[in-house]
Design an enzyme around this catalytic site. Structure first.
Site: not given
Ligand code: ACM
Ligand code: ZN
Length: 730
Positions: A182, A257, A323
């Site tokens: 991440d 990410h 995201e």
């Molecule tokens: C997440 O909480 N972005 C999967």
């Protein structure tokens, strides 16, 4: 199908057998058995391995030697475990067990089933007292019973991860979702791309979340935070989990990410199309989404996934998909050309293109893709499974389109949220199968999972406190039948589990005292009752001198009569010294005449600029300009600078009774009434609501709210529900 009579028996008996998760079916019989007295586990043939491991565990957990034997001994109280292929079919993971005065007999068709029998035996033994005899058959409701750990934002060591896996297995979870990658750092050694861990696993600073994420090769001089797992360590964890019948599902985030990837591979960034695009790029946060137009973006993740699938036997490989900010792609000249060439109409389809690429790639390697529900946008790749997190709608849509689903909605499954927003009871209420699905569609819901994101979880003790006891509720929601589910009944079993968690060396969250009021404002006196402790041995202690309660503070009586202004601070203490979070009750005795007329709410708003981690004190606003506003909120406030606000005004309680104040904010906020602290929603966090209840006499009270915004998303609102049940925004 369990009959009503059995459900009743089960509800009654389960309370006597305080094990978690609740077994599927139970038939009580005569007598009792104290399994903690066991000295031998008889485990012939194919049961030998699991028998040896149970004996080993029991030796540690009971404090006396427990042997393993191949054939029955004259011992009266023994445990017999057997693989029995003739056993009634309890599926892949089920087992049958009979507890009689002379001991336990457990059988299963599979090693997995017998392993779960072993966990039940360990729990029964760890209770340390006789349990009523009975027979039961037990099997899980769902095939995917997961917990996710984010090791990117904060890093957890191999021994910590193994301990987490151990406790998961004890409570019959079977899936460990390892969020390895991440923006906080890359945590898995990739031999073909050493830069990902040589640099991408280390960020400047002390590890505290919230600052810039700058990756740097450690040089022994500047302070860095991070860590990663070597491939040997990954293999060790995967094997350790496999012995405990836990599948480790790795997550490699694609396409977002990716800060650690893009800092070490800047050629994968988007290319601004013109000066205006460049200005857009420069204005917003650092790009953390790879450019789908660059062939190298696919190559690097194919290289990574090639090594990943060699390490993880899991059928599913998680590729994130969540995201992805599309602003980069929408301003990128390479993306323009790419979309034109591929006939892609927008950035949603561009994301879908990326996901489909890796779906095909994984399928060609005999694996399946699983991703967060954003992978539905722009068309779902054919073989993909969906992990529904932004509520349950993604899961519903996916099941209706005949895709496999794992439910993990933020409403019940985000264990990074405080207990005040997802309580153990809330987690217990989780049902992975939405009512909107037909019985046939519901079968595509393979199970559920709780997630621990670790931005604000800086060490392993905190991780365990965020997980436990909520994970016990999750284990039950995923294993036990829906029929007969009752939270009070679960709670009675949970109270015995705290001692078991202690033996498993889990630093669980001692539940904070739950009091009906966070404040009491009165003219003469008011009585404050205190509830029952959540577990045996817990003592509620309090202070009224403003100091934090300690193990030597006085124990609270059943109730206290308040007749003067004072602050009570209360916490539960356990014999091992652990302490719950504190509850605070402000008692305020008002003097003078009772004001009654207030026609319109107005607030005096003051602002100070600056970076805050907690709400600043009222004195910080002393020299700030006052502005009259009619609402508590952040309308018109700056979007890009940190600041704090103070609101002061009057609140009219039109009638005697209880008033609930719901204060929602991102980041922190606090609320006081007549100087009494009513809501504590302090600290840096995402949008979260905290409530406080005050018993008020009819009248007008001074109200004060302090708020701070530390960056990123921001919000503030206050809603009051009066004794008539009606709510209004202030
Ligand atoms: C997440 O909480 N972005 C999967
Ligand atoms: Zn691009």
């Amino acid at each position: 199908m369990i009959t009503t009579v059995l459900v009743h028996a089960l509800a009654v008996q389960a309370a006597v057998w305080p094990i978690v998760p609740r077994p599927a079916e139970f038939t009580p019989t005569e007598g009792t058995c104290d399994i903690s007295k066991v000295h031998v586990v008889i485990a012939p043939g194919a049961a030998a391995k699991v028998g040896a491991s149970v004996a080993d565990n029991l030796t540690k957990e009971l404090g006396h030697k427990v042997d393993v034997a191949q054939s029955p001994s004259p011992e009266s109280s023994s445990v017999l475990m057997a693989i029995d292929t003739e056993n009634p079919d309890l599926g892949e993971e089920g087992y049958a067990m009979v507890v009689s005065p002379s001991g336990v007999v457990a059988a299963a068709k599979t090693q997995k089933g017998l392993f779960y029998a072993a966990q039940t035996i360990r729990q029964l033994a760890m209770l340390g007292k006789p349990v009523p005899c009975g027979a039961f058959e037990d099997k899980p409701r769902f095939a995917w019973r997961g917990l996710m750990l984010d090791v990117s934002r904060h890093f957890f060591t191999v021994p910590e991860v193994k301990h987490m896996v151990d406790v998961m297995a004890f409570y019959k979870f079977n899936t460990f979702h390892w969020h390895l990658v991440d923006d906080g750092g890359w945590r898995i050694q990739i031999k073909s791309h050493p830069e990902l861990t040589e640099i991408g696993a280390w960020r400047k600073g002390d590890g505290k979340w919230g600052g810039a994420l700058d990756f740097v090769k450690p040089d022994g001089k500047q302070q860095v935070y991070g860590g990663f797992y070597t491939q040997e360590q990954i293999k060790e964890v995967v094997a350790y989990a496999a012995e405990r019948h836990i599948t480790v599902v790795p997550e490699i985030e694609i396409p977002a990410h990716e800060l650690a990837v893009l800092d070490t591979n800047p050629q994968l960034r988007c290319t601004p199309r013109d000066a205006a695009a460049k200005a857009t790029f420069d204005k917003i946060e650092r790009q953390n989404t790879i450019c789908p137009a660059k062939p190298a973006s696919y190559k690097i993740f194919e290289d990574v996934l090639t090594e990943v699938i060699a390490l993880f036997p899991s059928k599913y490989i998680h590729i994130g998909g969540d995201e992805a900010a599309k602003v980069w792609w929408e301003n990128c000249k390479d993306c323009d050309a790419f979309k034109k060439e591929k006939g892609i109409k927008d950035s949603g389809e561009e994301q879908s293109y990326v996901i489909r690429h890796f779906d095909k790639w994984l399928e060609s390697k005999g694996r399946h893709l699983i991703g967060w529900d954003e992978i539905l946008e722009g068309g779902l790749a054919p073989g993909a499974a969906v992990m529904s997190w932004r509520g349950i709608d993604g899961g519903i849509a996916a099941a209706k389109a005949k895709h496999n689903v794992v439910m993990s909605p933020t409403s019940h499954c985000y264990f990074d949220y405080p207990y005040s927003s997802i309580s153990t009871e809330k987690a217990f209420e989780f049902d992975p199968v939405p009512k909107a699905l037909s019985a046939e569609e519901g079968k595509l819901v393979h199970g559920g999972q709780a997630n621990l994101w670790t931005e604000w979880v800086e060490n392993y003790d905190r991780a365990m406190a965020m997980l436990y006891p909520r994970a016990l509720a999750m284990s039950e929601a995923l294993w036990s039948p829906l029929e007969g589910r009752s939270f009070p009944e679960f709670e009675s079993r949970l109270s015995a589990q705290y001692a078991v968690l202690g033996k498993l060396k889990v630093k669980y969250m001692v539940p904070k005292p739950t009091l009906a009021y966070s404040a009491a404002v009165f003219y003469d006196s008011q009585t404050l009752p205190f509830g029952k402790p959540p577990m045996e041995g817990a003592v509620l202690r309090y202070t009224s001198d403003g100091k934090a309660p300690t193990a030597s503070s006085p124990a609270a009586p059943a109730s206290l009569v308040m007749d003067k202004t004072q602050r009570l601070r209360l916490a539960y203490f356990l014999p091992d010294g652990s302490k719950s979070d504190e509850a605070v009750v402000d008692a305020v005795k008002l003097t003078g005449p009772r004001a009654m007329n207030l026609t319109q709410s107005t607030f005096e708003r003051k602002m100070v600029m600056g970076e805050f981690k907690v709400c600043p004190p009222a004195s910080a606003f002393a020299s700030a300009n006052a502005v009259a506003v009619t609402q508590i909120g952040i309308q018109g406030m700056p979007e890009d600078k940190p600041y704090a606000l103070s609101f002061k005004g009057w609140f009219l309680a039109p009638a005697d009774g209880d008033y609930t104040f719901a204060l929602t904010s991102d980041d922190g906020s606090m609320l006081w009434l007549a100087g009494a602290q009513v809501v504590d929603n302090d600290g840096p966090h995402g949008a979260a609501t905290q409530r406080g209840r005050v018993r008020l006499q009819k009248g007008v009270y001074p109200i004060e709210v302090i708020y701070f915004e530390a960056g990123g998303a921001h919000s503030l609102s206050l809603e009051v529900t009066g004794p008539d049940g009606k709510s209004k925004k202030l």
